[in-house]
Motif scaffolding. Sequence first.
Motif, PDB file in Angstrom:
ATOM      1  N   ILE A 156      88.895   1.632  92.188  1.00  0.00           N
ATOM      2  CA  ILE A 156      88.085   1.861  91.062  1.00  0.00           C
ATOM      3  C   ILE A 156      88.893   2.140  89.543  1.00  0.00           C
ATOM      4  CG2 ILE A 156      86.464   3.661  90.176  1.00  0.00           C
ATOM      5  CD1 ILE A 156      85.546   3.976  92.803  1.00  0.00           C
ATOM      6  N   THR A 157      90.006   3.058  89.711  1.00  0.00           N
ATOM      7  CA  THR A 157      90.726   3.197  88.744  1.00  0.00           C
ATOM      8  C   THR A 157      91.592   2.160  88.111  1.00  0.00           C
ATOM      9  OG1 THR A 157      91.411   5.554  89.385  1.00  0.00           O
ATOM     10  CG2 THR A 157      92.973   4.690  87.781  1.00  0.00           C
ATOM     11  N   SER A 158      91.837   1.147  88.924  1.00  0.00           N
ATOM     12  CA  SER A 158      92.565  -0.074  88.708  1.00  0.00           C
ATOM     13  C   SER A 158      91.845  -0.914  87.909  1.00  0.00           C
ATOM     14  CB  SER A 158      93.094  -0.709  89.786  1.00  0.00           C
ATOM     15  OG  SER A 158      94.315  -0.133  90.661  1.00  0.00           O
ATOM     16  N   LEU A 159      90.363  -0.987  88.286  1.00  0.00           N
ATOM     17  CA  LEU A 159      89.260  -1.881  87.740  1.00  0.00           C
ATOM     18  C   LEU A 159      89.130  -1.518  86.175  1.00  0.00           C
ATOM     19  CD1 LEU A 159      86.886  -2.666  90.537  1.00  0.00           C
ATOM     20  CD2 LEU A 159      88.299  -4.339  89.370  1.00  0.00           C
ATOM     21  N   ALA A 160      88.920  -0.144  86.279  1.00  0.00           N
ATOM     22  CA  ALA A 160      88.786   0.623  84.877  1.00  0.00           C
ATOM     23  C   ALA A 160      89.781   0.612  83.978  1.00  0.00           C
ATOM     24  CB  ALA A 160      88.691   1.946  85.086  1.00  0.00           C
TER      25      ALA A 160
END
Length: 328
Positions: A156-160
């Motif tokens: 999720i952090t990478s996508l954000a």
Amino acid sequence: MQKQILAAGFFLLSLMLPLKASAHSYEEIYIFGDSFSDTGNLFNFTSGAIPPSPTYFNGRFSNGPIWVEYLASKLKLTVNPNTNFAFGGATTGFDNLGLPIFPGLQQQINSFTTANLAANSNALYIVWAGTNDYLDYFFNKIPNPTQSVANLSAAITSLAAVGAQDIMVVNSPDLGKFPVTGSDTQSADYLSTLTNAHNSGLVASLNYLSQKLSPNINIIPVNVNYLFDRAIAHAEEFGFTNVTDSCMGDSPVVPIDIPTQPIRCIPDKFLFWDEVHPTTATHKLIGGFAFSALLKASVPEPSAVWGVLVFGVSAVLLRKRKQQCLTY
């Protein structure tokens, strides 16, 4: 005066909410996960060997379209193979229950972020993985829910970080209630315990990320665990007659539209197609449930709306009262 303010506030609120109660108009959908969301990646990679036809429908791990396709239809979109990275057998990490050359969730995310340094902010991003982390138990591995949740948080952090804003995250159904456990109550209880730990950890992680990440990031949780539990406990509400067994049984299903062959099951009456994967009837429910989560996410918080309305209406009425006082 206070009653007038309240009445005006409720009236304006009733006008505003219906306008907000619609899902976001997305341009496209990006999908990351395992066989629950794979629309043909593993099938194409293995030249049609996994999952085999005609037992499975067009490379899906089901007897028909799967949930992301039903969700896309409700959003007036279609699932683009170029934006669906989900791969059968993927874990939340770098491993895959199939061959080592098959990707896990982290490879899927890395492939996307490497190719998309600036993600489309008007797209919906879906992350659903974890089942294979716990099915590893049957291969004598010890699952670790804490690590699985950490992997999802990293995804999720990478996508954000590359610009994804609306990120849908699906939790885990109770794997202890899946046909794969058979009559082994010990395995069923253990998988249920792992599922509970996974979902509890995921809730805490998503709450943390909601505070940590940019305010522009909208994490949309989908509690599919509730949906499965409800369907299992109240099968008749969903039109199911069997929510415990695999429709396929131990051998391929003979299509029910061939009258000269024996009928093994009526797929739409079953929750599960095989020992792990849902029927397309179940996938349709999941797609509708996910769409409802988008609708809920698009409606502003009642307390916030009410506060703004009351403040605005109060200001108008108080200003009018002052004018009346000045007139007299």
